[in-house]
Design a protein around this motif. Structure first.
Motif, mmCIF file in Angstrom:
data_model
loop_
_atom_site.group_PDB
_atom_site.id
_atom_site.type_symbol
_atom_site.label_atom_id
_atom_site.label_comp_id
_atom_site.label_asym_id
_atom_site.label_seq_id
_atom_site.Cartn_x
_atom_site.Cartn_y
_atom_site.Cartn_z
ATOM 1 N N MET A 176 0.878 -1.201 0.085
ATOM 2 C CA MET A 176 -0.092 0.123 0.034
ATOM 3 C C MET A 176 0.935 1.159 0.164
ATOM 4 O O MET A 176 1.804 1.618 0.851
ATOM 5 N N ASP A 224 -2.262 5.657 -0.923
ATOM 6 C CA ASP A 224 -3.354 4.881 -0.755
ATOM 7 C C ASP A 224 -4.126 4.846 0.674
ATOM 8 O O ASP A 224 -5.191 4.183 0.889
ATOM 9 N N ALA A 238 -11.826 8.414 0.985
ATOM 10 C CA ALA A 238 -12.677 9.510 0.490
ATOM 11 C C ALA A 238 -12.885 10.547 1.647
ATOM 12 O O ALA A 238 -13.397 11.568 1.581
ATOM 13 N N GLU A 239 -12.591 9.991 3.054
ATOM 14 C CA GLU A 239 -12.901 10.820 4.217
ATOM 15 C C GLU A 239 -11.553 11.625 4.761
ATOM 16 O O GLU A 239 -11.623 11.974 5.596
ATOM 17 N N LEU A 259 -6.826 8.039 7.050
ATOM 18 C CA LEU A 259 -7.219 6.928 7.712
ATOM 19 C C LEU A 259 -6.105 6.352 8.490
ATOM 20 O O LEU A 259 -6.323 5.561 9.469
ATOM 21 N N GLU A 305 -4.863 13.178 -6.717
ATOM 22 C CA GLU A 305 -5.570 12.454 -7.477
ATOM 23 C C GLU A 305 -6.414 11.234 -6.728
ATOM 24 O O GLU A 305 -7.618 10.911 -6.867
ATOM 25 N N ALA A 306 -5.465 10.776 -5.755
ATOM 26 C CA ALA A 306 -6.179 9.543 -5.085
ATOM 27 C C ALA A 306 -7.406 9.984 -4.117
ATOM 28 O O ALA A 306 -8.462 9.314 -4.445
ATOM 29 N N GLU A 345 -9.357 12.503 -4.952
ATOM 30 C CA GLU A 345 -10.388 12.719 -5.832
ATOM 31 C C GLU A 345 -11.111 11.280 -6.518
ATOM 32 O O GLU A 345 -12.459 11.353 -6.374
ATOM 33 N N ALA A 346 -10.261 10.401 -6.434
ATOM 34 C CA ALA A 346 -10.721 9.174 -7.070
ATOM 35 C C ALA A 346 -11.746 8.477 -5.979
ATOM 36 O O ALA A 346 -12.821 7.907 -6.143
ATOM 37 N N TYR A 347 -11.307 8.545 -4.767
ATOM 38 C CA TYR A 347 -12.050 8.223 -3.796
ATOM 39 C C TYR A 347 -13.284 8.878 -3.333
ATOM 40 O O TYR A 347 -14.443 8.188 -3.146
#
Lengths: 235, 195
Positions: free
Chosen positions: A1, A5, A9-10, A13, A33-34, A36-38
């Motif tokens: 990971m 990663d 979205a929050e 983590l 970018e990550a 935005e993807a989430y």
């Protein structure tokens, strides 16, 4: 990971606090970018739910199942209680028969919906109720309470096959015969399936049948009607 | 004895009033309220868990029947919503298990999948519908326990504490599960040419 990663979205983590996350995001295009993807995935989850609607008749079928569950539970007694009850009932019936000279007690007088399977017409000796598996060619006898004083529009007896085929609707159908304070339907079994008798009693006129047992029952329940169900499977 | 039913009220009750109905042993009215309040959302959760309309319908019926049957056992240790979803989760997992290991591939939007196979240019934004189709397919590839956590969190909007109640897991373990699952989900969706 990878480090990126760990951004969901929050936000972060992991153990990083928000300020460190923000600082890192400002410097890291991959992480932006990550993130935005989430976010898009999280939005996709919301849209996902809206893709599927509860079937229109699901609630009606639920109420029919609730009624059936209740009906089965009501009659599911412990074995020992069943044996004792059967003995007591047999003694009581014998006593009543002796006193009344053999006349049969009308189930309608007890305001109970009764369903019995009779052998084919002409084969019945003294109209005995069939024991064992019912078959095509047999007859159904359904007895329902029907007070003389009650408005005929306020009660109904309906018989369905496989929940969606309305076979008889009383009052109104010539198959319904009134005997004192009871309504009797004698119906030939001409096909395999589950035969269900539904008796309704309401304080207001009962709506016409939709020909669906589930829908009719749900409609009656929502209007505060009393009901009883009996069913038999012919296979 | 005859079954007596009360007429339904159009107004939705708050949870306290709903609990009062349960304590008054009025399961029919309580169920009616629960269906009105959570019925559709629970169906959508189940639908995503089991992956087919017919099975979702069966599981929804089983779930709400159990809710009706067991309402008197609801002890109020969690919210009513969490309790209902806990039953929905169990029944969904049962259905998945009994369906066996036959993994049914989603074919929700064949057009979307066909286009995904074409691998559009990286800067081409595909529609939300395609994203949903890809997401649905990728969710199916996750194990059911992880799928349920993601659905409760992102589709149903549960807090981690609420999910912990439904799944009987610690909330930090749930967060870790989500953090592990999201990159897999992202990679899967990107593998379908979406995102």
């Amino acid at each position: 990971m990878t480090r990126c990663d760990r951004i969901s979205a929050e936000g972060w983590l992991g153990d990083d606090d928000d300020s460190r996350a923000r600082e890192h995001l400002e410097q890291c295009a991959d992480c932006r970018e990550a993130r935005e993807a989430y976010r898009r995935i999280a939005d996709g989850f919301v849209a996902l739910g809206a893709e599927h609607e509860l079937p229109g008749d699901a609630e009606a079928r639920l109420w029919a199942a609730v009624a059936t569950q209740r009906d089965r539970r009501r009659w599911r007694w412990p074995v020992w209680l069943g044996i004792v009850s059967a003995m007591v009932a047999a003694a009581a019936v014998l006593f009543l028969l002796l006193r009344s000279g053999g006349s049969e007690r009308d189930p309608a007088a007890q305001r109970v919906l009764a369903l019995a399977v009779l052998p084919p017409d002409g084969q019945a000796g003294d109209d005995p109720v069939r024991n064992g598996q019912p078959a095509v060619g047999d007859r159904l006898r359904i007895t329902a309470p029907a007070d003389d004083s009650a408005d005929p529009a306020h009660f109904a007896l309906r018989v369905y096959r496989n929940e969606r085929e309305l076979l008889v609707q009383c009052p109104g159908d010539p198959a319904c015969v009134r005997h004192g304070s009871s309504l009797v339907v004698l119906l030939p079994i001409d096909a395999l399936g589950v035969y269900t008798a539904l008796w309704l009693d309401a304080g207001e006129p009962i709506a016409p049948s939709s020909s669906s047992l589930a829908q009719d029952l749900a409609d009656a329940v929502s209007r505060g009607a009393e009901y009883q169900l009996r069913e038999v499977e012919v296979r | 004895m005859l079954q007596t039913k009360t007429t339904t009220s159009n107004a939705s009750l708050d949870e306290t009033a709903l609990l009062a109905l349960i304590e008054r042993d009025d399961p029919d009215k309580a169920l009616r309220e629960i269906v009105q309040r959570y019925g559709t959302a629970v169906y959508r959760y189940i639908r995503q868990m089991v992956g087919s309309d017919d099975l979702a319908d069966d599981v929804w019926q089983t779930t709400l029947l159990q809710v009706h049957r067991d309402l008197h056992r609801f002890a109020g240790k969690s919210s009513l919503r969490s309790w209902v979803y806990g039953i929905a989760r169990h029944r969904s997992l049962d259905a998945i298990k009994s369906r066996g290991r036959r993994r049914r591939r989603f074919v929700l939007d064949q057009d979307a999948m066909d286009e995904a196979d074409d691998m559009p240019a990286a800067d081409e934004r595909l529609s939300d519908r395609q994203l949903v189709g890809a997401l649905e397919g990728c969710l199916e590839e996750l194990d059911p326990q992880t799928r349920t956590v993601l659905l409760l969190r992102f589709e149903q909007g549960f807090s981690y504490n609420e999910i912990a109640t439904v799944c009987r897991m610690r909330s930090d373990a749930l967060r870790a599960r989500v953090s592990r699952a999201m990159p897999k989900l992202r990679a899967c969706i990107e593998g379908k040419g979406v995102l």
